[in-house]
Design an enzyme around this catalytic site. Structure first.
Site, PDB file in Angstrom:
ATOM      1  N   ARG C 337       0.444  -0.743   0.039  1.00  0.00           N
ATOM      2  CA  ARG C 337      -0.313   0.086  -0.265  1.00  0.00           C
ATOM      3  C   ARG C 337       1.179   0.999  -0.464  1.00  0.00           C
ATOM      4  O   ARG C 337       0.059   2.234  -0.608  1.00  0.00           O
ATOM      5  CB  ARG C 337      -1.019   0.120   1.139  1.00  0.00           C
ATOM      6  CG  ARG C 337      -1.889  -0.606   0.670  1.00  0.00           C
ATOM      7  CD  ARG C 337      -2.815  -1.033   2.512  1.00  0.00           C
ATOM      8  NE  ARG C 337      -3.576  -2.535   2.424  1.00  0.00           N
ATOM      9  CZ  ARG C 337      -4.933  -2.880   3.094  1.00  0.00           C
ATOM     10  NH1 ARG C 337      -4.655  -1.807   4.463  1.00  0.00           N
ATOM     11  NH2 ARG C 337      -5.520  -3.218   2.907  1.00  0.00           N
ATOM     12  N   ARG C 463       1.650  -1.438   6.754  1.00  0.00           N
ATOM     13  CA  ARG C 463       1.043  -3.420   7.372  1.00  0.00           C
ATOM     14  C   ARG C 463       0.388  -3.476   6.025  1.00  0.00           C
ATOM     15  O   ARG C 463       0.234  -2.446   5.316  1.00  0.00           O
ATOM     16  CB  ARG C 463      -0.753  -2.701   7.886  1.00  0.00           C
ATOM     17  CG  ARG C 463      -1.300  -4.379   8.279  1.00  0.00           C
ATOM     18  CD  ARG C 463      -2.857  -3.411   9.397  1.00  0.00           C
ATOM     19  NE  ARG C 463      -3.217  -2.839   8.630  1.00  0.00           N
ATOM     20  CZ  ARG C 463      -4.639  -3.268   7.986  1.00  0.00           C
ATOM     21  NH1 ARG C 463      -3.819  -4.538   6.752  1.00  0.00           N
ATOM     22  NH2 ARG C 463      -5.301  -2.361   7.376  1.00  0.00           N
TER      23      ARG C 463
END
Lengths: 221, 249, 666
Positions: C337, C463
């Site tokens: 991401r 994450r």
């Protein structure tokens, strides 16, 4: 509390009473309609009178008729209880009323039902009571109910009221028949369409079947 | 665009409520709740108390938003929660009436916020599979037919918003309850407790003061997640067979 | 000061099992005498509370929502990772561990991550047993899909509503315990302070959000599972009420706050459309499995598209820049991401932004529709299908996979993503930082445990997709039920904690004073406006890319804003009522302090790592440049109040089983 009383005091249990009794009435209505259609025989009411006499004196039919009255009372009383409960469960109503997410029939079951109840009481007084306790003339050895029917159906007001009531009955069934299957959980993609269609056909046939008799008799008189 | 808002104000459940009218300047890209934010900002600027309403995720999944817009829970659009209703569906100068969800089992807390904890108590009465943490067998040991899982998922998609109750003229909670019963009873893991679940949840639902189902279908029509009435039929059958045939009662 | 994560000795692969086998336990009869408070009912909180209840502890659980089911875990879309290797594609606990540490840019605690990977499989077993309707194959086995940053398919999913289904599973387990009376639910209660007695966490002060009443609750241990602080940016994918107040008030009592600068900006969100906007909506990362991200190659096409003179579908393949596929051929559109977000920002900064604000890129499904359409036609035995048939069949496959996401996109934007590419832009999504915890998930305050997004432990600086759900449930179902014993086994002689202790009275008074202060200011500016302003400052100076000057300036602006807040905020109504403004005011006050700490941490970390990108520290190609020599540590800050500098404690990160490498997805 026994399992039975728990069942029949629950919301679903009460609905089951409504659906089973309702479906039973549909059967009754079909039988009743078949009998009534004999009024259209051009035999001066002979067939109809024999049929009426049979119905009034056959032990089984008489037994059924009392069960019927009991079930009808149950249907009406449970219906009223549900209606009261539902009104109080809703509490305050919305300022903006919408009708596009429910059917007219479904929304008005209680009012349609009450109209049917009124009709039925009058109807029983007019015919059932007369047949059993009234002083009707005789024809071919049995009471001449057909004559009474013919007299009643000569009044346009009476015919109008009768036809109106049958329309009410049809609308009641329009929602009631299919709804009964939903309540009993008797649904399956394979026959849902059939049940829905059958419900609509039966509502029309029953309402039309009953309503056509006074209309024809009135026109013929 | 200018909108006339007729909005319900009520101090608490015991107070008497009333409608208040406000004019709000909105634009078509706003969500309905963002339009209400504008209203609240205006109220704050005037030193007044903003309208209380519940909302949280604003992406149609938490189920917090609860209001009836022009007679429809979550507004007029199908399968849309209030937070995802956008103002491009409204016209300049339109009047919009906003009311709280109405049902006796959903007492009003303030303005448009209602108490839906009765739903939690229904879930506590059987909306679970009794399995403790730890020690289950491998997930793939339970094979489940794809179509069955899809059906269970259709039911499990319920967001617990209460629009079904709000839409129901009888204030019934059958669709909510049935969705959970179906989700679990369809799956092999849930079958062991199928009867207990149906009996427990329906009884709690009755106890909470919800109304009775008259198969009107308003719940299904207004459900933002499109939960089907077939779930109610399945629960009815389940409840009946559990009542009559099961020894779990 | 150096601090220690209390990681047990032993080889990584058996560390947890061995530790667990030797851990002090609490006997069943003693569990009945011990009380635990759990704050928060998301995945971590609900699963922990349910598990504690099953074990026989007396549990009190708190949520500010009306129902546990509304916690924002519900909104997670894509899935949950587990190293089951059901797809026979070479997955293993080690690989999941490795991917997570690498994805986190080597800034997480090795032992915690390995444990997470180890219990990941149990989570799936547990959830299936609870009746979570995960997607299945026709043979009845579980289906998987792949997510960003990894080369295997290990993500389990329930349509685009995985978080919802997992939360409903945990909620059902919790409901079962509530029904038995083992867990007492306190809904519509917001924790406003932590109560310490003799240095241990012994209770909380909660506000009843309906009546405004302040309540004292005591327990032998307090577990916080209160989520992240992404909402301090005002616009984020978090829910409106998501806040950091519980965690921050613990920090004000001396609990360390670790790595606040690690904030995840999610690459695929619906772009902002105006100032009134209250939140940003995420489009699941799973869309990157089939969607291709691009901007036009030529400036004139960009302008034509912005002005509506050209449609994106008008552009030929060679006029499009599929910049992720170009820059990262190995991972393509499935880079992590942080990498995808930065690449989108760069594409837009270079003038490629495709909507009116210049802040959007395309996510295009046309190729996938073609590909699926052809394979579907083949399966159906349609030879030489025409273009329309291929399109129709392809759209059907896409609908089955992402139908609800496409529907949501259309509902919000009014555009049909089957016909025209989606427009997306990065938005604040998740916070890797949080309260510092040791291997037992215990903070530096004895008896205070922190789970899920609220702690800092497992994701390092970034994450990976589908790992938040995994961590929340791992903490709640399979870690805390054991590790809380390390503390509670020493508390079996401690009688019930009285709420009449002076510590409770003091804490309650302090909360009361703060609320009264907020109500008494009667200024001119609403809480919302302060929050928006805070968000603007933070997005400008402390988001996708940061530099020293900006961070300093941001800090100054945040301090000024805070001063103004305490002079000019307007909070209407009273404290003895359902009053949303009182709630929001307290939360925004806390956000402003935490925001400053975030900027301080970001300035102190003179390297780029994962979600923390410092413009001064980048490679020639513009990738994040770590500095393992000086910054391979956890920054655990002790907040000393507004008027003093916070104190930095360092936990050195040791990597014994993994080699520190420059993260590459090329």
């Amino acid at each position: 509390m026994s399992w039975l009383s728990k069942l029949f005091t629950s919301s679903i249990g009460r609905k089951v009473i409504m659906s089973l009794t309702g479906l039973f009435f549909v059967l009754f209505l079909l039988v009743h309609l078949l009998g009534n259609l004999q009024l259209l025989h051009a035999d001066g009411g002979k067939a109809f009178n024999h049929y009426a006499d049979f119905m009034a004196h056959n032990g089984f039919i008489q037994g059924m008729s009392w069960i019927m009255k009991f079930l009808f009372g149950l249907h009406a009383i449970v219906g009223l209880i549900l209606w009261r409960q539902n009104a109080s469960a809703k509490g305050q109503k919305y300022a903006v009323k919408v009708t596009d997410n429910t059917s007219f029939a479904g929304r008005n079951m209680i009012w349609l039902g009450i109209l049917i109840l009124v009709f039925l009481i009058l109807h029983m007084g007019d015919f059932w009571f007369q047949m059993h306790y009234g002083d009707l003339g005789e024809m071919d050895g049995v009471k001449d109910l057909a004559k009474l029917v013919a007299i009643k159906f000569s009044s346009p007001i009476y015919v109008g009221w009768y036809v109106f009531s049958m329309i009410v009955l049809g609308i009641h069934l329009w929602h009631g028949f299919e709804s009964a299957f939903q309540t009993l959980g008797a649904r399956h993609p394979k026959y849902d369409g059939f049940v829905a269609a059958l419900g609509k056909i039966l509502s029309v046939v029953i309402a039309l079947g009953f309503a056509i008799i006074p209309i024809i008799m009135y026109l013929n008189h | 665009m200018k909108l006339n808002l007729k909005i319900w104000r009520q101090k608490n459940n015991n107070a008497k409520g009333h409608f208040e009218t406000h004019v709000v300047e909105a634009n078509e890209h706003m969500s309905f709740l963002e339009m209400l934010d504008v209203l609240n900002q205006n109220l704050l600027e005037d030193g007044k108390e903003p309208v209380a309403y519940e909302h949280d995720c604003r992406e149609g999944i938490c189920g917090a938003c609860s209001m009836v817009i022009d007679g429809h829970p979550h507004g007029p659009n199908e399968r849309t929660t209030t937070c995802q209703l956008h103002m491009r569906f409204y016209k300049d100068g339109q009047t919009i009436t906003v009311e709280p969800f109405r049902a006796k089992a959903f007492p009003i807390i303030k303005d448009l916020a209602v108490d839906r904890s009765s739903f939690d108590r229904i879930i506590q009465s059987g909306g679970f599979i009794s399995v403790n943490t730890g020690g289950p067998r491998d997930a793939n040991d339970i094979l489940i037919d794809k179509d069955t899982v899809e059906l269970a998922m259709d039911a499990a998609a319920c967001i617990g918003c209460g629009a079904c109750v709000a839409a129901c003229p009888n204030g019934a909670a059958m669709l909510f309850t049935a969705a959970k019963v179906s989700h679990l009873n369809l799956l092999p893991q849930g079958k062991l407790e199928k009867d207990k679940r149906a009996l427990g949840m329906v009884r709690q639902m009755d106890k909470e003061g919800f109304g009775n189902c008259t198969n009107l279908g308003a719940c299904e029509a207004e459900c933002p997640k499109g939960i089907s009435l077939i779930n109610i039929a399945m629960m009815n059958k389940n409840y009946l067979s559990a009542s009559i045939l099961s020894d779990k009662d | 000061m150096k601090i220690n994560g209390n990681v047990p000795e032993g080889p990584l692969a058996t560390k947890w099992t061995e530790y667990r086998s030797k851990m002090p336990l609490v006997a069943p009869n003693n569990k009945r005498k011990l009380d635990i408070i759990v704050v928060g009912t998301g995945l971590a909180g609900a699963s922990a509370a349910a598990s504690f209840g099953e074990m026989g502890y007396n549990v009190k659980v708190f949520t500010y929502h009306d129902s546990p089911r509304r916690a924002h875990s519900i909104a997670a879309q894509g899935g949950i990772n587990a190293a089951k290797n059901y797809q026979n594609d070479g997955d293993s606990n080690y690989r999941l561990f490795y991917d997570t540490v690498k994805g986190g840019d080597y800034r997480s605690r090795e032992a915690n991550v390995y444990r997470l990977a180890e219990v990941s499989g149990n989570i799936i077993d547990q959830c299936v047993a609870q009746g979570v309707p995960f997607a299945r194959e026709y043979g009845g086995t579980l289906a998987n899909r792949s997510f960003g940053g990894v080369l295997v398919s290990r993500t389990f999913y329930a349509r685009g509503q995985t978080g919802q289904q997992l939360l409903l599973g945990a909620y059902s387990a919790l409901s079962r315990q509530i029904a038995t009376g083992q867990v007492i639910m306190h809904n519509r209660r917001e924790m406003l302070d932590l109560v310490l007695v003799d240095g241990k966490a012994r209770g909380i002060i909660a506000r009843n959000l309906v009546t405004g009443e302040l309540e004292r609750h005591s327990a032998h241990a307090v577990v916080l599972a209160t989520g992240g602080y992404g909402n301090l940016y005002y616009l984020s994918t978090n829910a409106m009420a998501s806040n950091a107040t519980a965690a921050w008030r613990a920090a004000k009592h001396g609990a360390y706050f670790a790595n606040p600068c690690y904030v995840q900006i999610h690459p695929t969100c619906i772009p902002q459309s105006g100032d009134y906007q209250s939140k940003l909506t995420l489009m699941s990362e799973s869309l990157r499995n089939d969607g291709r991200i691009w901007v036009p190659k030529h400036k004139e096409d960009v302008i034509a598209i912005r002005e509506g003179k050209k449609k994106p579908t008008d552009l030929a393949e060679e006029d499009r820049d599929y910049y992720l596929e170009r820059r990262y051929p190995a991972f393509g559109n499935l880079v992590p991401r942080d990498v995808a977000s930065r690449a989108a920002k760069i594409a837009c900064d270079q003038g490629g932004g495709v909507n009116a604000t210049g802040k959007a890129v395309f996510l295009d499904f046309a190729s996938a529709i073609q590909r699926y359409g052809k394979s579907s036609a083949h399966i159906k035995g349609i030879h030489n299908p025409d273009a329309a048939t291929i399109r129709k069949l392809g759209e059907e496959v896409i609908e089955e996979k992402y139908g609800n996401l496409f529907e949501m996109y259309e509902r919000i934007t009014g555009d049909d993503p089957y016909k025209t590419p989606m427009m997306i832009y990065p938005a604040v999504h998740y916070t890797m930082g949080g309260l510092w915890v040791d291997y037992n998930l215990q903070s530096n305050i004895p008896g205070l445990f922190v789970l899920g997004e609220a702690n800092f432990s497992d994701h390092g600086a970034n994450r990976l997709g589908a790992s938040a759900l995994m961590q929340g449930l791992a903490d709640g179902y399979f870690v805390i039920p054991y590790t809380i014993g390390t503390f509670l086994s020493k508390e079996i002689r401690t009688p019930k904690i009285s709420t009449d202790l002076p510590e409770f009275a003091q804490a309650e008074q302090a909360v009361k004073d703060q609320i009264e202060k907020l109500l008494s200011i009667k200024g001119k500016t609403s809480v919302e406006e302060f929050h928006k302003e805070l968000g603007r400052i933070m997005w400008e100076y402390g988001a996708i890319s940061r530099n020293e000057e900006g961070l300093k300036k941001g800090r100054q602006l945040v301090r000024e804003l805070r001063e103004r807040f305490w002079k000019d905020v307007f909070v209407p109504g009273s404290a003895e009522d359902y009053n949303n403004e009182v709630e929001k005011a307290g939360r925004v006050a806390d956000f402003m302090e935490l925001a400053e700490l975030l900027l301080i941490d970001a300035e102190a970390r003179k390297e780029s790592a994962g979600g923390h990108f410092r413009e001064e520290y980048q490679t020639e190609k513009g990738e994040a440049l770590r500095n393992d020599k000086d910054f391979a540590y956890v920054a655990a800050w002790k907040w000393n109040g507004w008027d003093q500098e916070p104190e930095l404690n360092k936990e050195e990160l040791e990597f014994k089983d993994i080699e520190l490498k420059t993260r590459s997805y090329e």
